[in-house]
Design an enzyme around this catalytic site. Sequence first.
Site, mmCIF file in Angstrom:
data_model
loop_
_atom_site.group_PDB
_atom_site.id
_atom_site.type_symbol
_atom_site.label_atom_id
_atom_site.label_comp_id
_atom_site.label_asym_id
_atom_site.label_seq_id
_atom_site.Cartn_x
_atom_site.Cartn_y
_atom_site.Cartn_z
ATOM 1 N N GLU B 264 0.830 -1.205 0.000
ATOM 2 C CA GLU B 264 0.000 0.000 0.000
ATOM 3 C C GLU B 264 0.867 1.259 0.000
ATOM 4 O O GLU B 264 0.503 2.272 -0.576
ATOM 5 C CB GLU B 264 -0.960 0.003 1.196
ATOM 6 C CG GLU B 264 -1.944 -1.174 1.237
ATOM 7 C CD GLU B 264 -2.708 -1.401 -0.065
ATOM 8 O OE1 GLU B 264 -2.928 -0.430 -0.819
ATOM 9 O OE2 GLU B 264 -3.073 -2.561 -0.350
ATOM 10 N N HIS B 267 1.740 2.171 -3.432
ATOM 11 C CA HIS B 267 0.643 2.965 -4.014
ATOM 12 C C HIS B 267 0.701 4.404 -3.500
ATOM 13 O O HIS B 267 0.570 5.361 -4.262
ATOM 14 C CB HIS B 267 -0.714 2.372 -3.622
ATOM 15 C CG HIS B 267 -1.093 1.114 -4.359
ATOM 16 N ND1 HIS B 267 -1.117 1.039 -5.734
ATOM 17 C CD2 HIS B 267 -1.505 -0.103 -3.911
ATOM 18 C CE1 HIS B 267 -1.523 -0.180 -6.101
ATOM 19 N NE2 HIS B 267 -1.746 -0.894 -5.014
#
Lengths: 499, 499
Positions: B264, B267
């Site tokens: 994550e 991202h």
Amino acid sequence: MMKWQEAWETLIELEKRTAQLGSIGSLIGWDEQVNLPKGSAELRAQQQAALGEATHRAASDPKIGECLDVLGEVASYLSAEQKVVVREARKDFDRATRIPSDFVRRREEAQSRSYHAWVTARKSGDFEEFLPHLKSQLTFAHLEAEYLEAEDPYDYWIDRFDPGMTADRIQSLFTPLLKELKPLVETITGADVELPQDTFRGFPVDSQETFLREVVKSMGFNFDRGRIDTAVHPFCSGHPLDCRMTTRFDPDNPLDSLSSAMHETGHGLYEQGLPEDWLDTPMAQAVGMAVHESQARLWENQIGRSRPFWKHWEPRYRELFSKQLSAVDSDTLYRTVNRVALTPIRVDADEVTYNLHIMLRFELEKQLFSGEIKAGELPEAWNAASKKFLGFEPANHSEGCLQDVHWATGAFGYFPSYCTGNMIAAQLWYQLRSELPKLDEQLASGDCKPILEWLRQKVHNKGRLHSTPELVQKISGEELSPRFLVRYLQERYLPLYRA
Amino acid sequence: MMKWQEAWETLIELEKRTAQLGSIGSLIGWDEQVNLPKGSAELRAQQQAALGEATHRAASDPKIGECLDVLGEVASYLSAEQKVVVREARKDFDRATRIPSDFVRRREEAQSRSYHAWVTARKSGDFEEFLPHLKSQLTFAHLEAEYLEAEDPYDYWIDRFDPGMTADRIQSLFTPLLKELKPLVETITGADVELPQDTFRGFPVDSQETFLREVVKSMGFNFDRGRIDTAVHPFCSGHPLDCRMTTRFDPDNPLDSLSSAMHETGHGLYEQGLPEDWLDTPMAQAVGMAVHESQARLWENQIGRSRPFWKHWEPRYRELFSKQLSAVDSDTLYRTVNRVALTPIRVDADEVTYNLHIMLRFELEKQLFSGEIKAGELPEAWNAASKKFLGFEPANHSEGCLQDVHWATGAFGYFPSYCTGNMIAAQLWYQLRSELPKLDEQLASGDCKPILEWLRQKVHNKGRLHSTPELVQKISGEELSPRFLVRYLQERYLPLYRA
């Protein structure tokens, strides 16, 4: 021409849409104070502005006006609740259509910036840093009143928070209250009562939170439809179905976070008790901020500082803080909960002197709006008013004119509601006690249900069916008056502070 | 007629407004999964619907069309970035104006309900409970493709996530990849390698979080503009200036939350690195989901499972989990980090077999969209495809067709991006290594800065300047191909699993 039933259904749908957008604004406002990374404030200002504009567009949808025109012709067919919806929707629609979209957007942006500037300024005590934001908030407030063609801008803002109230009406409640408060405060501050304030130190935050959640739950707050978190300033926002409350913790001031949490829970219970069939319509809203405050105060003060309440909770409190409370006996604990002492900070004030803090702000707001003082003169005026009402000047602006968030976010005219709310809380309290004769026993056994049920039935479930004075009159059979508050304060504090 | 400069400025303002409303939707979506009280789901569905409608109204403002018409005439005056904005704004505007507002509102509401039904169904394993929601999500997906007059509805959805890609193009990448993967997986599963999986138990969540935050920080995530919290499903959302990531903790699976968090964060770093001058315009968006995934995978896999990375972090890991790791030597720790084993759950899969999970879903999506299978036949089809790609059937639907959130929220065509993203990550990885010869030493000393700087310059800061194939070609000098992924997996895993 629409049939009126069709107009009614369309109106409700449009009102719900606007209310839901508004509730998102409230949610991301909560997030701003609970979760926002420190570098994201400018973005949040822009997001609030964009959302504010979208909400305003929804609120000024011409279809709302068309529905209201149709419904205005058929008042005799409408139920009492429907009439409230139409009346309040008309007020909201007029406000939405007279205030330009662009103005709303700029104000939302400015408010968020002003909030963050206030946080910084309150820390540094530098009023000049905050001054441009205060000026701009005052300008926005005057402009809105002008758009609405208000006769008096300050009365306009008071009415926004408490429909039907004016500065004169508030003055007529505050003047007799001040007359009775003065000798009471003198008696208290003159009394030779020592309290072990230094003992209430080093209360671990996690145990404080445990206790606080137990109390909040026992009050009846529905955690399936709400939460409580930590923020700089305690508040309650969100939506009746997703109520977001905050409190704050200080290991050396445990009673503050407890009373703050009970206060916000009082607000939260009101929101959660609004009539569910009317959610997201103007019927399922608080009567006004004074009634909202009355709900918060009743739980925080009349209940949370009472002997029966502590009879039930003291053992648990001692269980969690046995070390810290080892030298504190029951009577001293109760006296500390009900400690009265003048302080420069409103949110730290006890329930007696709190009212003086409000009178101070009411006087300054009147002067700011009349032009008697300018925004730049606020620090001096504050200090003078502090001397007049509290008897001393604050040590610095952080403890003076920079202490409250309200003006930073344009909430002028809100402060008086706190004191009016105190009056209503006391007036309801005597009525509640007369109708629930076993109240003390119930509280002493930790049972808050009868109180919540009474409030649900008399206040919460009524939504906006009655105006503030009507509601008080209807419940207590008497006109709104400061005398119940005076009686309550005398009965609670004279025994503790009589020489 | 507007001057084009004026049209440009107006367009940017309107694009920003829409983007900001969209980012609020993302924020309250994050709140839904991190903070929402359990009884507030229906309200959140209504809020998302109202906001979705307002966002759609902003995105379909006729003024955008007017600006685009003016700007379409003066393409030669525009910079490369401006051309991207105009091109993408035109696509967004066409999409917004061809899809009715009411449709958007109904879909938003249905999506939120579907999400909550999926959470329940995944828990109970009851597919029938979820089936009506899956059907409705499929219907919405087909309807949107129809509104946009797409030639093929599945290609439409693939293109929505990865502009320029089609099912055929993806098949042409997946087929050769599968051919190479099969023998690799056979070698690995046939190898006689034992790992102390049972040792990785009882890792306290708070220490896991401490470690994870240190890693995330060292990767360069800016906590002044983002946060990481706990949710059922790890994700990254929000806005480049307020990036909200989530992970989840399991005391008996500590490496999962670590790799999820690194994923994550990959991202998040992409979002935080988008060109700041173009924020809230179509230029400051990811190229597509495959490139987004490549950023997540590069950090999670190429870096997070490498020897140099663990050379730096192992001592700290042992410091926090000395008891749990007392019987685990360095080589075993490294082998466990790189453990490959077939599992029914995609998000638990290692980076080798993960690609098989995607191929399985790609095949089912193709069949669902072609009508070859009906929604109600999904469980059987899933089990058959699982047998084909993974070699076994899942024990129940919770571990089978109910395991992923994507279809529940209408994200069809998204899955292939994960595998394409793996290919891109590997292709970028070899380029990165050739340009940063000291990479291993830097990683071994805990220094991720050179990598982040390289990614910022080559990928993040470019925003949407190039298409996915263009970007890969431009950076690596070669066409997007599965062969880099094959090489990388062989180089990493054959030494560990060779018989």
